[in-house]
Each structure stands twice: as C-alpha cells, then as structure tokens.
Scaffold this motif. Sequence first.
Motif, PDB file in Angstrom:
ATOM      1  N   THR A  36       0.008  12.961  -4.145  1.00 16.95           N
ATOM      2  CA  THR A  36       1.323  12.854  -4.784  1.00 16.95           C
ATOM      3  C   THR A  36       1.417  11.490  -5.447  1.00 16.95           C
ATOM      4  OG1 THR A  36       2.423  11.728  -2.960  1.00 16.95           O
ATOM      5  CG2 THR A  36       2.275  14.131  -2.808  1.00 16.95           C
ATOM      6  N   GLY A  37       2.551  11.215  -6.065  1.00 15.28           N
ATOM      7  CA  GLY A  37       2.801   9.884  -6.616  1.00 15.28           C
ATOM      8  C   GLY A  37       2.959   8.855  -5.506  1.00 15.28           C
ATOM      9  N   GLY A  38       3.144   9.321  -4.286  1.00 16.04           N
ATOM     10  CA  GLY A  38       3.317   8.428  -3.148  1.00 16.04           C
ATOM     11  C   GLY A  38       4.371   8.970  -2.200  1.00 16.04           C
ATOM     12  N   LEU A  62       3.673  -6.093 -14.291  1.00 17.61           N
ATOM     13  CA  LEU A  62       2.297  -5.580 -14.369  1.00 17.61           C
ATOM     14  C   LEU A  62       1.919  -5.096 -12.972  1.00 17.61           C
ATOM     15  CD1 LEU A  62      -0.354  -5.242 -16.047  1.00 17.61           C
ATOM     16  CD2 LEU A  62      -1.047  -7.462 -15.134  1.00 17.61           C
ATOM     17  N   PHE A  63       1.637  -3.814 -12.885  1.00 14.97           N
ATOM     18  CA  PHE A  63       1.268  -3.175 -11.620  1.00 14.97           C
ATOM     19  C   PHE A  63      -0.247  -3.102 -11.608  1.00 14.97           C
ATOM     20  CE2 PHE A  63       2.243   0.883  -8.964  1.00 14.97           C
ATOM     21  CZ  PHE A  63       0.932   1.081  -8.575  1.00 14.97           C
ATOM     22  N   VAL A  64      -0.871  -3.834 -10.690  1.00 14.90           N
ATOM     23  CA  VAL A  64      -2.322  -3.828 -10.592  1.00 14.90           C
ATOM     24  C   VAL A  64      -2.712  -2.952  -9.402  1.00 14.90           C
ATOM     25  CG1 VAL A  64      -4.388  -5.247 -10.454  1.00 14.90           C
ATOM     26  CG2 VAL A  64      -2.312  -6.203 -11.456  1.00 14.90           C
ATOM     27  N   GLN A  93       0.877  -1.181   0.000  1.00 12.61           N
ATOM     28  CA  GLN A  93       0.000   0.000   0.000  1.00 12.61           C
ATOM     29  C   GLN A  93       0.903   1.215   0.000  1.00 12.61           C
ATOM     30  OE1 GLN A  93      -2.727  -1.279   3.346  1.00 12.61           O
ATOM     31  NE2 GLN A  93      -4.216  -0.277   2.019  1.00 12.61           N
ATOM     32  N   ASP A  94       0.536   2.208  -0.813  1.00 17.98           N
ATOM     33  CA  ASP A  94       1.303   3.456  -0.751  1.00 17.98           C
ATOM     34  C   ASP A  94       0.443   4.533  -0.126  1.00 17.98           C
ATOM     35  OD1 ASP A  94      -0.358   4.180  -2.848  1.00 17.98           O
ATOM     36  OD2 ASP A  94       1.244   4.951  -4.116  1.00 17.98           O
ATOM     37  N   HIS A  95       1.108   5.568   0.320  1.00 15.15           N
ATOM     38  CA  HIS A  95       0.414   6.651   1.007  1.00 15.15           C
ATOM     39  C   HIS A  95       0.489   7.877   0.114  1.00 15.15           C
ATOM     40  CE1 HIS A  95      -1.258   8.454   4.622  1.00 15.15           C
ATOM     41  NE2 HIS A  95      -0.698   9.545   4.137  1.00 15.15           N
ATOM     42  N   LYS A  96      -0.666   8.336  -0.344  1.00 12.66           N
ATOM     43  CA  LYS A  96      -0.669   9.285  -1.463  1.00 12.66           C
ATOM     44  C   LYS A  96      -0.525  10.754  -1.074  1.00 12.66           C
ATOM     45  CE  LYS A  96      -2.529   6.431  -4.897  1.00 12.66           C
ATOM     46  NZ  LYS A  96      -1.303   5.949  -5.501  1.00 12.66           N
ATOM     47  N   ARG A  97      -1.021  11.140   0.089  1.00 14.23           N
ATOM     48  CA  ARG A  97      -1.050  12.578   0.372  1.00 14.23           C
ATOM     49  C   ARG A  97       0.194  13.051   1.104  1.00 14.23           C
ATOM     50  NH1 ARG A  97      -5.989  15.385   0.086  1.00 14.23           N
ATOM     51  NH2 ARG A  97      -7.662  14.033  -0.653  1.00 14.23           N
ATOM     52  N   PHE A 130      -4.054   0.073 -14.178  1.00 12.90           N
ATOM     53  CA  PHE A 130      -2.884  -0.759 -14.451  1.00 12.90           C
ATOM     54  C   PHE A 130      -1.706   0.172 -14.678  1.00 12.90           C
ATOM     55  CE2 PHE A 130      -5.873  -4.004 -16.414  1.00 12.90           C
ATOM     56  CZ  PHE A 130      -5.594  -5.020 -15.509  1.00 12.90           C
ATOM     57  N   ASN A 131      -0.525  -0.263 -14.249  1.00 17.26           N
ATOM     58  CA  ASN A 131       0.698   0.381 -14.722  1.00 17.26           C
ATOM     59  C   ASN A 131       1.550  -0.709 -15.339  1.00 17.26           C
ATOM     60  OD1 ASN A 131       0.136   3.065 -13.839  1.00 17.26           O
ATOM     61  ND2 ASN A 131       0.574   2.413 -11.751  1.00 17.26           N
ATOM     62  N   CYS A 132       2.482  -0.290 -16.169  1.00 19.84           N
ATOM     63  CA  CYS A 132       3.237  -1.286 -16.947  1.00 19.84           C
ATOM     64  C   CYS A 132       4.663  -1.409 -16.442  1.00 19.84           C
ATOM     65  CB  CYS A 132       3.213  -0.895 -18.415  1.00 19.84           C
ATOM     66  SG  CYS A 132       3.973   0.694 -18.712  1.00 19.84           S
ATOM     67  N   ARG A 133       4.848  -1.081 -15.163  1.00 24.19           N
ATOM     68  CA  ARG A 133       6.199  -1.025 -14.571  1.00 24.19           C
ATOM     69  C   ARG A 133       6.035  -1.096 -13.061  1.00 24.19           C
ATOM     70  NH1 ARG A 133       4.693   3.335 -11.587  1.00 24.19           N
ATOM     71  NH2 ARG A 133       3.179   4.520 -12.750  1.00 24.19           N
ATOM     72  N   PHE A 134       7.169  -1.187 -12.364  1.00 27.54           N
ATOM     73  CA  PHE A 134       7.125  -1.185 -10.904  1.00 27.54           C
ATOM     74  C   PHE A 134       6.616   0.155 -10.383  1.00 27.54           C
ATOM     75  CE2 PHE A 134      10.218  -4.674 -11.192  1.00 27.54           C
ATOM     76  CZ  PHE A 134       9.783  -5.490 -10.160  1.00 27.54           C
ATOM     77  N   GLY A 135       6.005   0.154  -9.214  1.00 25.49           N
ATOM     78  CA  GLY A 135       5.542   1.386  -8.584  1.00 25.49           C
ATOM     79  C   GLY A 135       6.654   2.059  -7.808  1.00 25.49           C
ATOM     80  N   ASP A 136       6.532   3.346  -7.679  1.00 24.74           N
ATOM     81  CA  ASP A 136       7.450   4.130  -6.878  1.00 24.74           C
ATOM     82  C   ASP A 136       6.581   4.960  -5.935  1.00 24.74           C
ATOM     83  OD1 ASP A 136       9.534   5.588  -5.858  1.00 24.74           O
ATOM     84  OD2 ASP A 136      10.398   6.101  -7.797  1.00 24.74           O
ATOM     85  N   PRO A 137       6.655   4.807  -4.638  1.00 24.74           N
ATOM     86  CA  PRO A 137       7.696   4.188  -3.823  1.00 24.74           C
ATOM     87  C   PRO A 137       7.421   2.753  -3.351  1.00 24.74           C
ATOM     88  CG  PRO A 137       6.306   5.509  -2.414  1.00 24.74           C
ATOM     89  CD  PRO A 137       5.705   5.575  -3.793  1.00 24.74           C
ATOM     90  N   GLU A 138       6.449   2.048  -3.920  1.00 28.78           N
ATOM     91  CA  GLU A 138       6.153   0.699  -3.415  1.00 28.78           C
ATOM     92  C   GLU A 138       7.333  -0.262  -3.570  1.00 28.78           C
ATOM     93  OE1 GLU A 138       4.253   2.454  -5.451  1.00 28.78           O
ATOM     94  OE2 GLU A 138       2.123   2.002  -5.242  1.00 28.78           O
ATOM     95  N   THR A 139       8.046  -0.121  -4.702  1.00 30.60           N
ATOM     96  CA  THR A 139       9.132  -1.070  -4.998  1.00 30.60           C
ATOM     97  C   THR A 139      10.181  -1.117  -3.894  1.00 30.60           C
ATOM     98  OG1 THR A 139       8.771  -0.672  -7.299  1.00 30.60           O
ATOM     99  CG2 THR A 139      10.894  -1.623  -6.744  1.00 30.60           C
TER     100      THR A 139
HETATM  101  N1  GLY Z   1       2.986   4.821  -6.478  1.00 29.46           N
HETATM  102  C1  GLY Z   1       2.162   4.762  -7.601  1.00 29.46           C
HETATM  103  C2  GLY Z   1       2.839   4.591  -8.890  1.00 29.46           C
HETATM  104  O1  GLY Z   1       3.999   4.238  -8.969  1.00 29.46           O
HETATM  105  O2  GLY Z   1       2.193   4.795  -9.904  1.00 29.46           O
END
Ligand code: GLY
Length: 374
Positions: free
Chosen positions: A223-225, A266-268, A209-213, A282-291
Amino acid sequence: LIGSGGREHALALALSRSPEPGTLYAAPANPGILTLAQHADISVTQHDSVVKFCKTHHIDLVVIGPEQPLEAGLSDDLRTEGIVVFGPSQRAAQLETSKGFAKDFMAKYGIPTAAFRRFTSQQRDEAIAFVQELKSTPIVLKADGLAAGKGVIIAQSIAEAIDALDEIFGGAFGAAGNEVVIEEFLHGEEASVFAICDGERFITLAPAQDHKRALDNDEGKNTGGMGAFAPAAIVSDDVLAKVEQLVIKPTLAGMKQDGNPFSGCLFVGLMIDNGEPNVVEFNCRFGDPETQAVLAVTEGDLANLFLSSALGNLRSDTITNTRNGFACNVVVASGGYPDSYSKGYKITGIEQAEAVNGVTVFHAGTSISLSGTL
Ligand code: GLY
Ligand code: AMP
C-alpha cells in the motif's frame, strides 16, 4: 492548504499551532482538517480559481500537500501571479513525477542509487534483451510516471520481469507506463528522510519508516503505507550525515545548476544496507503516513519554516527540536484495502481515543453525516 489526506490533516495541525497562525483555509480538505481550518470552496484543478481565492483572501502562503497539483503546475501558476508557495515547481517536481528523470539526474551527479536503464514502449525488444542479460534476480521494474505508489513491480525471475514489462507497456498504469526504468534490486532496510529546502539550503526532520503491507505479519498487499514511526533508529546520526552529504546537498546543487532549483519538501526514500544509504526514490512532497509521525516529534513554527522556504530564505531556527520523543501512526482502513473495499461505515471512538494522552486521530477518506447515515 491544498490537499485532503491524513498528511494534510497533520500539516493543518502544525500550521494551526504556529505562534502567528492567522486564518487557515483548506481545499478540498476533509472533516478533520475542517476542525482546524475554514473550507475554501474551490476546485484545486482549476488554477485560476485558486489564484482568485488567494487574491481575494490575501493569502500569504499556499502549502501544497500532494504530488498531483505539483505535477499539474499549480505552484508555477500561483507564483506567476505573485503568490508565495511552499512546494516545488513543475520542473523540479520531476524528481518524483518521472522516475527516468530522477535516475538520470542521480547518475549525472553521482548520487548513490541502484544501477538502471530506461526504455520507452518502442524499445520493448531492447528491454527484454537487457532483462535477459541481467545476472541477478529479483529485477525491479518501474513505470516512469505517477502511479499512486503502485507502479513498481519486483520480479522474482526473468520470465516474471518480461510479463511485468508487457503489463506496464500494455497500459496497466496508463500513460505513466509509456516508459519504464529497469533497475538492480537493493538489499537492506527502507527509511525516509524529509528535507525542507529553499532551493539551496535545507533542514532535515526526524527520519521515519513506513510500513507498506496491509494485514498483520506482512500478509497483505503493498500500500502507500499502513503506518509509520519516527525517529527511525536505522537512520543513525552517521547515516543521516551521509544522506545529507551524499544525497541532499548534491541534489539541491544539481537541481539549481540544471535550472530547476528545488524548494519545498524533498522526500528521500532510502535503502540502508550496513550503514550505506542508496536512494530508492525521490518524492517532491511530504510522505503519507510518515508526516503524521514526523510532525508529532517536531517542535517549532512550521508555518514560518514553510514561509521561509517558499521565500528562498530558509530559517532553520524556526524549528527548535526535531526529535521530541517518539511517534507511531497506525492507519485504520476498511477491510479489503488497497483493493476494492466498502465505504460508508460509521467510525466511533474518536473522542475516547483522543482522550488518551498523546493520541491524535487524523482523518483521511472520511466524511461527516449529520443525520447519522451516509
Ligand atoms: N508513504 C510513502 C509516500 O508518501 O510516498
Ligand atoms: P518506489 O515507488 O520507487 O518507492 O518503489 C516502491 C517500493 O518498491 C519501495 O518502497 C521499495 O520497497 C521497493 N523498491 C523500489 N525500488 C527498489 C529497488 N531498487 N530495490 C529494492 N526494492 C525496491
């Protein structure tokens, strides 16, 4: 390794821990990545220079971190030259680069997601009529294309939705807003699942889980996270099994059937309500900052996992444990982020932080000044 963010620093760390690390080169990289990799002095947007570098240095595998090079077709241009790439083709990357594409795809293959309609900027009147007919608020409006995580507006009323529509069609998100997806608001809790795919098969990593605000108590902007943790308890084994059956399997089968097999990460992005998952994006790459959190709890040989994915022969046995403890990642950003903010502040305390057992400091947007001033 292509990219320069915290995500790529985490990928560099994972790649460098492979039992057969070889030599890792990175571009554009950042000072953190360059403690683990050699700098490849090339422009990532000049695909011929990336190809030339790979050939000169006999690169066995290119790992593409961010979505922009995927949208620009870097993976295709490298593959055409016989270079092995971890990351989807430009066409498969449309799952992220066009929200309309992703929604139509999910509708076609019965993948659970919010009810929606697509409108082009020429269809403003129809879009307004559609918004006015909606029974419930909030209403979610999304610019079709890549908008650095900012192209989604959650309107609390019909009037707000019409303003948002004009903002998107008026160019607030550039060409990304030539088309809009209007969709139903989903209730629940968000989580992300990363699946490493080879076009047919997949392995999921620890849900996050990422924290967005920004700011404490959710008082800042989206934010992006600003941080993330893994594994996320909301994605129980039962929920993960549903995500695999109802989302990832049909996505890989459908993409293959449509002639766009998906290989890479595949980022679901999910909304989970009472144990029922719906796809938010969907995203087509790793998430940032989840990775940064997900890879911290993943044990195994990521370099070989990515190589096997890129070769279309996924070896899930390269990963020995996806739940090795818990990790939490907190983003430290300059005041004012994500709006305008000052740059050039000196960062101190990295060594002291890393002296604490289990702490890793990942770089993003940093630079090193040998003179002590920037
Ligand atoms: N943290 C969300 C993203 O990478 O799109
Ligand atoms: P996206 O770029 O599609 O991930 O959207 C960004 C954020 O907007 C998501 O992480 C959610 O917090 C929120 N969001 C997007 N779509 C919906 C939806 N249909 N219902 C509720 N929230 C949403």
